[in-house]
Design a protein around this motif. Sequence first.
Motif, mmCIF file in Angstrom:
data_model
loop_
_atom_site.group_PDB
_atom_site.id
_atom_site.type_symbol
_atom_site.label_atom_id
_atom_site.label_comp_id
_atom_site.label_asym_id
_atom_site.label_seq_id
_atom_site.Cartn_x
_atom_site.Cartn_y
_atom_site.Cartn_z
ATOM 1 N N GLU A 2 0.845 -1.190 0.000
ATOM 2 C CA GLU A 2 0.000 0.000 0.000
ATOM 3 C C GLU A 2 0.883 1.243 0.000
ATOM 4 O O GLU A 2 1.658 1.474 0.927
ATOM 5 N N ILE A 3 0.771 2.036 -1.070
ATOM 6 C CA ILE A 3 1.583 3.242 -1.231
ATOM 7 C C ILE A 3 0.680 4.458 -1.291
ATOM 8 O O ILE A 3 -0.326 4.470 -2.008
ATOM 9 N N VAL A 4 1.044 5.486 -0.526
ATOM 10 C CA VAL A 4 0.367 6.774 -0.629
ATOM 11 C C VAL A 4 1.261 7.683 -1.456
ATOM 12 O O VAL A 4 2.405 7.951 -1.077
ATOM 13 N N LEU A 5 0.750 8.124 -2.598
ATOM 14 C CA LEU A 5 1.492 9.001 -3.502
ATOM 15 C C LEU A 5 1.041 10.436 -3.278
ATOM 16 O O LEU A 5 -0.131 10.772 -3.511
ATOM 17 N N CYS A 6 1.963 11.275 -2.816
ATOM 18 C CA CYS A 6 1.663 12.691 -2.576
ATOM 19 C C CYS A 6 2.202 13.509 -3.744
ATOM 20 O O CYS A 6 3.403 13.459 -4.034
ATOM 21 N N VAL A 7 1.312 14.254 -4.395
ATOM 22 C CA VAL A 7 1.676 15.056 -5.564
ATOM 23 C C VAL A 7 1.608 16.531 -5.182
ATOM 24 O O VAL A 7 0.549 17.030 -4.808
ATOM 25 N N THR A 8 2.747 17.209 -5.254
ATOM 26 C CA THR A 8 2.799 18.626 -4.882
ATOM 27 C C THR A 8 2.991 19.497 -6.124
ATOM 28 O O THR A 8 3.111 18.995 -7.242
ATOM 29 N N GLY A 9 3.060 20.811 -5.916
ATOM 30 C CA GLY A 9 2.917 21.759 -7.003
ATOM 31 C C GLY A 9 4.145 22.067 -7.820
ATOM 32 O O GLY A 9 4.460 23.235 -8.056
ATOM 33 N N SER A 10 4.846 21.077 -8.282
ATOM 34 C CA SER A 10 5.914 21.246 -9.264
ATOM 35 C C SER A 10 5.357 20.891 -10.636
ATOM 36 O O SER A 10 4.436 20.070 -10.753
ATOM 37 N N VAL A 11 5.932 21.483 -11.678
ATOM 38 C CA VAL A 11 5.480 21.147 -13.031
ATOM 39 C C VAL A 11 5.680 19.665 -13.328
ATOM 40 O O VAL A 11 4.999 19.082 -14.175
ATOM 41 N N ALA A 12 6.584 19.015 -12.586
ATOM 42 C CA ALA A 12 6.802 17.577 -12.756
ATOM 43 C C ALA A 12 5.596 16.756 -12.319
ATOM 44 O O ALA A 12 5.571 15.538 -12.528
ATOM 45 N N ALA A 13 4.590 17.411 -11.748
ATOM 46 C CA ALA A 13 3.360 16.698 -11.381
ATOM 47 C C ALA A 13 2.720 16.025 -12.588
ATOM 48 O O ALA A 13 1.961 15.062 -12.436
ATOM 49 N N ILE A 14 3.034 16.512 -13.787
ATOM 50 C CA ILE A 14 2.464 15.891 -14.985
ATOM 51 C C ILE A 14 2.946 14.453 -15.156
ATOM 52 O O ILE A 14 2.333 13.678 -15.893
ATOM 53 N N ALA A 16 3.083 12.326 -12.648
ATOM 54 C CA ALA A 16 2.506 11.524 -11.566
ATOM 55 C C ALA A 16 1.540 10.460 -12.078
ATOM 56 O O ALA A 16 1.406 9.395 -11.476
ATOM 57 N N VAL A 17 0.841 10.757 -13.178
ATOM 58 C CA VAL A 17 -0.099 9.768 -13.738
ATOM 59 C C VAL A 17 0.659 8.517 -14.167
ATOM 60 O O VAL A 17 0.291 7.390 -13.806
ATOM 61 N N LYS A 18 1.740 8.697 -14.919
ATOM 62 C CA LYS A 18 2.523 7.539 -15.369
ATOM 63 C C LYS A 18 3.154 6.806 -14.186
ATOM 64 O O LYS A 18 3.227 5.573 -14.185
ATOM 65 N N LEU A 19 3.601 7.573 -13.188
ATOM 66 C CA LEU A 19 4.200 6.955 -12.011
ATOM 67 C C LEU A 19 3.178 6.084 -11.278
ATOM 68 O O LEU A 19 3.474 4.943 -10.893
ATOM 69 N N ALA A 20 1.984 6.598 -11.077
ATOM 70 C CA ALA A 20 0.946 5.835 -10.377
ATOM 71 C C ALA A 20 0.581 4.570 -11.142
ATOM 72 O O ALA A 20 0.406 3.501 -10.547
ATOM 73 N N ARG A 21 0.492 4.680 -12.461
ATOM 74 C CA ARG A 21 0.158 3.501 -13.271
ATOM 75 C C ARG A 21 1.242 2.434 -13.168
ATOM 76 O O ARG A 21 0.959 1.245 -13.061
ATOM 77 N N GLU A 22 2.506 2.859 -13.166
ATOM 78 C CA GLU A 22 3.596 1.888 -13.079
ATOM 79 C C GLU A 22 3.636 1.240 -11.698
ATOM 80 O O GLU A 22 3.910 0.036 -11.574
ATOM 81 N N LEU A 23 3.374 1.997 -10.650
ATOM 82 C CA LEU A 23 3.317 1.410 -9.308
ATOM 83 C C LEU A 23 2.225 0.346 -9.238
ATOM 84 O O LEU A 23 2.423 -0.723 -8.648
ATOM 85 N N ARG A 24 1.095 0.610 -9.839
ATOM 86 C CA ARG A 24 0.010 -0.377 -9.848
ATOM 87 C C ARG A 24 0.396 -1.610 -10.664
ATOM 88 O O ARG A 24 0.042 -2.734 -10.305
ATOM 89 N N SER A 29 -1.160 -0.985 -4.348
ATOM 90 C CA SER A 29 -2.408 -0.242 -4.202
ATOM 91 C C SER A 29 -2.023 1.203 -3.914
ATOM 92 O O SER A 29 -1.271 1.471 -2.975
ATOM 93 N N VAL A 30 -2.504 2.137 -4.742
ATOM 94 C CA VAL A 30 -2.044 3.526 -4.656
ATOM 95 C C VAL A 30 -3.187 4.455 -4.260
ATOM 96 O O VAL A 30 -4.240 4.470 -4.908
ATOM 97 N N THR A 31 -2.972 5.218 -3.198
ATOM 98 C CA THR A 31 -3.869 6.294 -2.789
ATOM 99 C C THR A 31 -3.141 7.611 -3.004
ATOM 100 O O THR A 31 -1.955 7.730 -2.675
ATOM 101 N N CYS A 32 -3.838 8.595 -3.567
ATOM 102 C CA CYS A 32 -3.185 9.862 -3.922
ATOM 103 C C CYS A 32 -3.663 11.010 -3.045
ATOM 104 O O CYS A 32 -4.866 11.173 -2.817
ATOM 105 N N PHE A 33 -2.714 11.793 -2.527
ATOM 106 C CA PHE A 33 -2.977 13.093 -1.906
ATOM 107 C C PHE A 33 -2.470 14.150 -2.889
ATOM 108 O O PHE A 33 -1.343 14.039 -3.397
ATOM 109 N N MET A 34 -3.260 15.192 -3.143
ATOM 110 C CA MET A 34 -2.842 16.264 -4.042
ATOM 111 C C MET A 34 -2.919 17.613 -3.325
ATOM 112 O O MET A 34 -3.876 17.886 -2.605
#
Length: 385
Positions: A2-14, A16-24, A29-34
Amino acid sequence: MEIVLCVTGSVAAIEAVKLARELRRQGASVTCFMSEDACRIIHPYAMEFATGSKPILELTGEIEHVKYADADLILVAPATANIIGKLAFKLADNPISSLLLTASGMGTPIVMVPSMHEAMYAAAKGNMRRLRDEGVVFVEPRMDEGKAKFPDINTIVLEAMRQTSKQRLRGKRVLISLGGTYEPIDPVRGITNRSSGKMGLAVARRAYIEGADVTLLAGIISVDIPQQFTVIGTETADSMASAVRELIGEHDVFVSAAAVADFKPTYTERKISSDGELTLTLKPNPKIIKIARELNPDALIVGFKAEYDVPRDELIRSAEKQMQEAGVDIVVANDVSVEGFGSDSNMAIIVSDEALELPVMSKDDLASLIIDEIAGKLEEKERNS
């Protein structure tokens, strides 16, 4: 996992979608905080698609910062200078900083992936050192164009898998050779063995995931090496042998996955004329696996034995011969006529106390079985010591 992925306000946030998909894809199991700023860069719907659940944007009566703080891993990617500073000074003024503070108090593993302007990165290093002393792990960014950029996603996933594994090789130092060697004939020509380095890298990744400190002796390879590994270039068999002589005494395990040329030609300083026939005189190269055993009798040594189009019984006998002659603990034998060089799959026999014949499988899956065998041998050795 179980991984909690925290996405903060860097332009690299774009990313995060690919990162979450690869972790899955790796079984997490990925839960996201934004953060609010992250929501200005990518829409929460994108992270809902990537993770399979709605991202957490605010704290409610469910006290989400406590509910998810005991996950297997908190991964902050990207991590801004702002969120790094807040954790360093134990500030909690939004859902992500509240989660991190709670997780820190619970001892939950935290991995941060800094992504910001180079000057901000330099200024944040003091806070990063402070957090490292507290056990926070940082994945180094890719420095380019005056920015600390998001590293390769596979590098981040590799670190996440390490932090969530059982770490059966924690504290062990593993030396792995991979790729082919190149033996020069003259300044422009040479002979080599075909090898991509994929199998050796797969073993290295799995050893790292299980907590090992990994050093690679890289010959001629066609794979990208993650930044977590120490890499020593060893183009020729002689240079690889020299590196083994220097390093083997410091390592608990040596995995000899490189396709080392058995012979080298007599080198000619000037380019040989291309007119007419050419006869080469070949001399035997050093047997690296024997050198390793002689210099470190206590190391666990894994050899690879490649044959071409031979019966399975003959392949096993060839592996057993290597074990007897070189004092190898485990041999991974395969017929390269079945799965050719550069393939992502392999069909092998792991020969140790007995011969384990395996079907065609991915090199990553085979690497997992090899590391299982190594971990089992080391545990048995420690019990008997």
